[in-house]
Motif scaffolding. Structure first.
Motif, mmCIF file in Angstrom:
data_model
loop_
_atom_site.group_PDB
_atom_site.id
_atom_site.type_symbol
_atom_site.label_atom_id
_atom_site.label_comp_id
_atom_site.label_asym_id
_atom_site.label_seq_id
_atom_site.Cartn_x
_atom_site.Cartn_y
_atom_site.Cartn_z
ATOM 1 N N ASN A 1 -0.649 -7.067 4.445
ATOM 2 C CA ASN A 1 -0.691 -8.457 4.001
ATOM 3 C C ASN A 1 -2.102 -8.923 3.670
ATOM 4 O O ASN A 1 -2.429 -10.103 3.823
ATOM 5 N N GLU A 2 -2.944 -7.999 3.231
ATOM 6 C CA GLU A 2 -4.291 -8.326 2.765
ATOM 7 C C GLU A 2 -4.206 -8.597 1.261
ATOM 8 O O GLU A 2 -4.576 -7.769 0.422
ATOM 9 N N THR A 3 -3.709 -9.785 0.917
ATOM 10 C CA THR A 3 -3.395 -10.107 -0.469
ATOM 11 C C THR A 3 -4.606 -10.029 -1.386
ATOM 12 O O THR A 3 -4.530 -9.490 -2.497
ATOM 13 N N ARG A 4 -5.726 -10.583 -0.927
ATOM 14 C CA ARG A 4 -6.911 -10.614 -1.792
ATOM 15 C C ARG A 4 -7.390 -9.212 -2.105
ATOM 16 O O ARG A 4 -7.769 -8.906 -3.245
ATOM 17 N N TRP A 5 -7.393 -8.336 -1.111
ATOM 18 C CA TRP A 5 -7.811 -6.958 -1.351
ATOM 19 C C TRP A 5 -6.873 -6.271 -2.347
ATOM 20 O O TRP A 5 -7.321 -5.553 -3.248
ATOM 21 N N ALA A 6 -5.578 -6.480 -2.197
ATOM 22 C CA ALA A 6 -4.618 -5.864 -3.119
ATOM 23 C C ALA A 6 -4.890 -6.311 -4.555
ATOM 24 O O ALA A 6 -4.863 -5.506 -5.499
ATOM 25 N N LYS A 7 -5.182 -7.600 -4.724
ATOM 26 C CA LYS A 7 -5.481 -8.122 -6.061
ATOM 27 C C LYS A 7 -6.744 -7.491 -6.634
ATOM 28 O O LYS A 7 -6.813 -7.176 -7.829
ATOM 29 N N ILE A 8 -7.750 -7.308 -5.788
ATOM 30 C CA ILE A 8 -9.010 -6.710 -6.255
ATOM 31 C C ILE A 8 -8.778 -5.291 -6.754
ATOM 32 O O ILE A 8 -9.292 -4.896 -7.810
ATOM 33 N N PHE A 9 -7.981 -4.517 -6.022
ATOM 34 C CA PHE A 9 -7.725 -3.132 -6.436
ATOM 35 C C PHE A 9 -6.937 -3.092 -7.747
ATOM 36 O O PHE A 9 -7.200 -2.248 -8.612
ATOM 37 N N ILE A 10 -5.969 -3.992 -7.907
ATOM 38 C CA ILE A 10 -5.199 -4.039 -9.149
ATOM 39 C C ILE A 10 -6.104 -4.420 -10.317
ATOM 40 O O ILE A 10 -6.026 -3.834 -11.409
#
Length: 448
Positions: free
Chosen positions: A380-389
């Motif tokens: 649930n680390e949303t910001r990190w997931a967005k950065i990788f995408i």
């Protein structure tokens, strides 16, 4: 950064970060200059030490000062890049005596990869730099959406600085398209707040630079990848519908905007033909002639590497591939040195081993980013997931553009790409190891 983390990765805290912080700021400014001004900005310096070379030399000093040497090659992607760079150097050195600076210039398609290690070291030394770099990028694209199309028009018009032969802006539409694609992915993922006017201007700028296959495909892939992986397709639909209606109306009204004194124009028909060309159903002679020319050249390269005498070695860096391969007309009239495809350039110059390393490099990098994204989503680390995408989408856009044009061979996009490559590796390492800055800049938190 904790002492246990320092010991685990095998690097030490620097005595002073002043020099390295300054370099990081200068590098960010330089990337902005490359994105806005292009080749003219790249000419800053004293020959043969232009800005890119100066950044590379000072970057090496920065790299040494970080103490993060071992950590920078701790991932499979970084190690493959190191091997690829070594192979390219081996295929360059024998030709320096014959071709001089041409050999070195041809090799930067890979040797600019040292910026990857510089960025990794800088971010691992101070994880807070990752957030500061994202804030700097956020500031750039808030302006870039408004000026990207205008920069392309100025570049195509070849408006020069009074009293010189230098253009005010000298940047290809495809290069600008890659940055607009990155900006679009950033916005779609919600990594920043943008007004409707900004979105509209971004679409206008995209229309002005996507009359070619490579530029259009780069934007489409980046937008779709970020929307699908980020779960934002529903938010994207209204924008796509509006763009489709606007394009249909412009086509019916035969709206064309003249952007050069020679009469070159951008209009709905050019956009539609580029889309049809991507799908392989275009009848436009300019698209089909270019496509035929490239496929013939790429077949020639495959013949003398996969099935010929240059399987292991390629023809080396320095030789004019267009002349050697029998395409003298294009070499003399258009100044071509290498095929308009980065993979074919690597194959022709570094042989099959070089191509295998090249393909493995990007396969490993994208796999690392996707795995990090999935891990972030599970936590649930949303910001990190967005950065990788965002990083993956941006990188994919550049690679796609480099598959149609000479893109990575110059500092304008080449340095950008390898910095982004290192940014992705460092971000993955920081996320998986817990090297996460405790307090991200307030502006980015508000953007969430």
């Amino acid at each position: 950064m904790t002492q246990s983390t320092v010991q685990a990765f095998g690097f030490a805290q620097p005595a002073s970060r002043t020099f390295n912080d300054t370099y990081m700021r200068v590098l960010c400014v330089a990337l902005g200059g490359y994105a806005v001004v292009g080749k003219t900005f790249a000419y800053i310096g004293v020959p043969p030490l232009y800005l890119g070379e100066l950044l590379l030399i000072t970057g090496f000093l920065t790299f040494v000062r970080t103490g993060c040497w071992l950590a920078s090659i701790a991932t499979p992607a970084a190690r493959i890049l190191l091997v690829l760079m070594a192979w390219v150097v081996l295929r360059t050195v024998p030709y320096v005596g014959t071709y001089g600076a041409d050999a070195l210039r041809d090799s930067v398609i890979v040797t600019y990869g040292f910026f990857c290690f510089i960025v990794i070291a800088l971010l691992l030394e101070d994880p807070g730099r990752l957030d500061r770099a994202i804030v700097s990028y956020y500031a750039l694209i808030r302006v870039y959406a408004f000026i990207g199309g205008g920069c392309s028009a100025l570049a195509l018009a070849k408006v020069t600085i009074p009293g010189t032969n230098l253009q005010i802006i000298d940047l290809s539409p495809g290069a600008i398209a890659t940055h607009l694609a990155g900006a679009a992915a950033f916005a779609i993922l919600g990594l920043g707040r943008f007004s409707r006017i900004w979105v509209a201007m971004l679409l206008v700028s995209m229309v002005m630079v996507t009359s070619s296959r490579g530029a259009m495909l780069a934007c489409i892939v980046a937008i779709l990848a970020s929307a699908i992986l980020g779960g934002r397709l529903r938010q994207l639909v209204p924008v796509v519908a509006f763009a489709a209606v606007a394009l249909a109306i412009a086509s019916l009204l035969d709206i064309n905007v003249r952007i050069t004194p020679e009469g070159r124009a951008i209009g709905a028909d050019q956009i539609i033909e580029a889309l049809k060309s991507i799908l392989g159903v275009s009848d436009a002679s300019n698209y089909e002639a270019t496509k035929e020319f490239r496929t013939r050249w790429w077949s020639t390269i495959q013949d003398y590497t996969f099935r010929g005498p240059y399987f292991w070695s390629g023809k080396g860096f320095g030789v004019n591939i267009a002349m050697e391969d029998g395409y003298q007309l294009w070499a003399t009239t258009e100044g071509l040195r290498s095929p308009h495809n980065a993979s074919m350039t690597i194959l022709s110059r570094a042989g099959v081993p070089g191509l295998l390393l090249w393909v493995s490099l990007f396969g490993t990098w994208f796999t690392m980013l996707i795995r990090s994204m999935l891990m972030a989503q599970r936590r649930n680390e949303t910001r990190w997931a967005k950065i990788f995408i965002w990083i993956a989408s941006y990188g994919a856009a550049i690679i796609i553009e480099a598959s149609f044009n000479v893109t990575l061979e110059g500092p304008m996009v080449g340095i950008w790409f390898w910095c982004l490559f290192g940014f992705g590796i460092a971000a993955s390492m920081m996320f998986r190891s817990g090297l996460i800055s405790e307090h991200a800049p307030d502006e980015m938190h508000r953007a969430e």
